[in-house]
Design a protein around this motif. Sequence first.
Motif, PDB file in Angstrom:
ATOM      1  N   ARG A 147       0.934  -1.198   0.043  1.00 27.58           N
ATOM      2  CA  ARG A 147       0.243   0.088  -0.181  1.00 27.58           C
ATOM      3  C   ARG A 147       0.808   1.305   0.060  1.00 27.58           C
ATOM      4  O   ARG A 147       0.564   2.305  -0.771  1.00 27.58           O
ATOM      5  N   GLU A 148       1.848   1.179   0.591  1.00 23.59           N
ATOM      6  CA  GLU A 148       2.795   2.373   0.726  1.00 23.59           C
ATOM      7  C   GLU A 148       3.561   2.741  -0.317  1.00 23.59           C
ATOM      8  O   GLU A 148       3.596   3.831  -1.081  1.00 23.59           O
ATOM      9  N   PHE A 149       4.034   1.428  -1.079  1.00 15.67           N
ATOM     10  CA  PHE A 149       4.376   1.701  -2.467  1.00 15.67           C
ATOM     11  C   PHE A 149       3.705   2.223  -3.522  1.00 15.67           C
ATOM     12  O   PHE A 149       3.870   3.050  -4.275  1.00 15.67           O
ATOM     13  N   GLU A 150       2.168   1.559  -3.394  1.00 12.94           N
ATOM     14  CA  GLU A 150       1.220   2.184  -4.332  1.00 12.94           C
ATOM     15  C   GLU A 150       0.935   4.066  -4.206  1.00 12.94           C
ATOM     16  O   GLU A 150       0.895   4.639  -5.077  1.00 12.94           O
ATOM     17  N   GLN A 167      -9.367   7.062  -5.067  1.00 13.86           N
ATOM     18  CA  GLN A 167      -8.736   5.982  -5.892  1.00 13.86           C
ATOM     19  C   GLN A 167      -8.703   4.436  -5.341  1.00 13.86           C
ATOM     20  O   GLN A 167      -9.037   3.433  -5.805  1.00 13.86           O
ATOM     21  N   LEU A 168      -8.002   4.789  -4.140  1.00 12.67           N
ATOM     22  CA  LEU A 168      -7.708   3.528  -3.313  1.00 12.67           C
ATOM     23  C   LEU A 168      -8.550   3.169  -2.357  1.00 12.67           C
ATOM     24  O   LEU A 168      -8.536   2.206  -1.517  1.00 12.67           O
ATOM     25  N   HIS A 169      -9.868   4.091  -2.288  1.00 16.94           N
ATOM     26  CA  HIS A 169     -10.783   3.923  -1.214  1.00 16.94           C
ATOM     27  C   HIS A 169     -10.436   3.839   0.276  1.00 16.94           C
ATOM     28  O   HIS A 169     -10.655   2.910   0.942  1.00 16.94           O
ATOM     29  N   LEU A 170      -9.483   4.785   0.475  1.00 17.55           N
ATOM     30  CA  LEU A 170      -9.084   5.070   1.744  1.00 17.55           C
ATOM     31  C   LEU A 170      -9.580   6.443   2.275  1.00 17.55           C
ATOM     32  O   LEU A 170     -10.021   7.407   1.428  1.00 17.55           O
ATOM     33  N   SER A 171      -9.244   6.911   3.378  1.00 19.03           N
ATOM     34  CA  SER A 171      -9.479   8.287   3.980  1.00 19.03           C
ATOM     35  C   SER A 171      -8.246   8.954   3.731  1.00 19.03           C
ATOM     36  O   SER A 171      -6.977   8.498   3.702  1.00 19.03           O
ATOM     37  N   VAL A 172      -8.278  10.115   3.641  1.00 20.06           N
ATOM     38  CA  VAL A 172      -7.287  11.264   3.355  1.00 20.06           C
ATOM     39  C   VAL A 172      -6.420  11.212   4.500  1.00 20.06           C
ATOM     40  O   VAL A 172      -5.041  11.254   4.147  1.00 20.06           O
TER      41      VAL A 172
END
Length: 204
Positions: A147-150, A167-172
């Motif tokens: 995930r960090e690499f992406e 895009q990654l469906h994560l929170s800011v």
Amino acid sequence: MIRVLLADDHEIVRDGLKRILGAAGDLQVAGEAANGDQALALVKAHDYDVALLDMSMPGLSGIDLIKRLKIEKPGVKLLILSMHGEHQYAARALKAGASGYLTKDSAAEKLLGALRKVAAGGVHVSDAAAASLVATARAPHQELTDREFEVLRLLAGGRSPTEIAAQLHLSVKTVSTHKAHIQQKLGLGGTADLVRYALEHKLV
């Protein structure tokens, strides 16, 4: 007959792949998916020998898709066909469970050979990619999580934390946390340093 699932979000690419595989004689396109979620559903419902996957599709994709497919059907072989250079993703794709990695500028003969090799239980990676894997085995960015690499690649590509979150469906906030971890692991300062690092290591 080798049963193949094609997963690519561009119909014209799937049409071209169907023609190539159809002319081979021993390869059958047994399913098609336009995104990662469709690919996962098809793999759950049917048996394929090989899934030929694009690395970047809408919804579930990339390393996450590889891992999910291997959880659902450990026996299915995964061959990645990507526009991303092998030095960017090959090592992570293989580590996640893929059996091979091929770039979209490869010749049709190489694709057919890779499909047959992977279906037979082998691993396909080009000589250039193999050399790159050895060279980058101890590079600092290899310590990053997938995930960090992406997040690093997207930041270096000019995406904002808000765009990456969507895009990654994560929170800011989660994206900001990943960015802080990346900077800490790589010993870098702000975004400009991240971009410079990514360019130097050909990650974008």
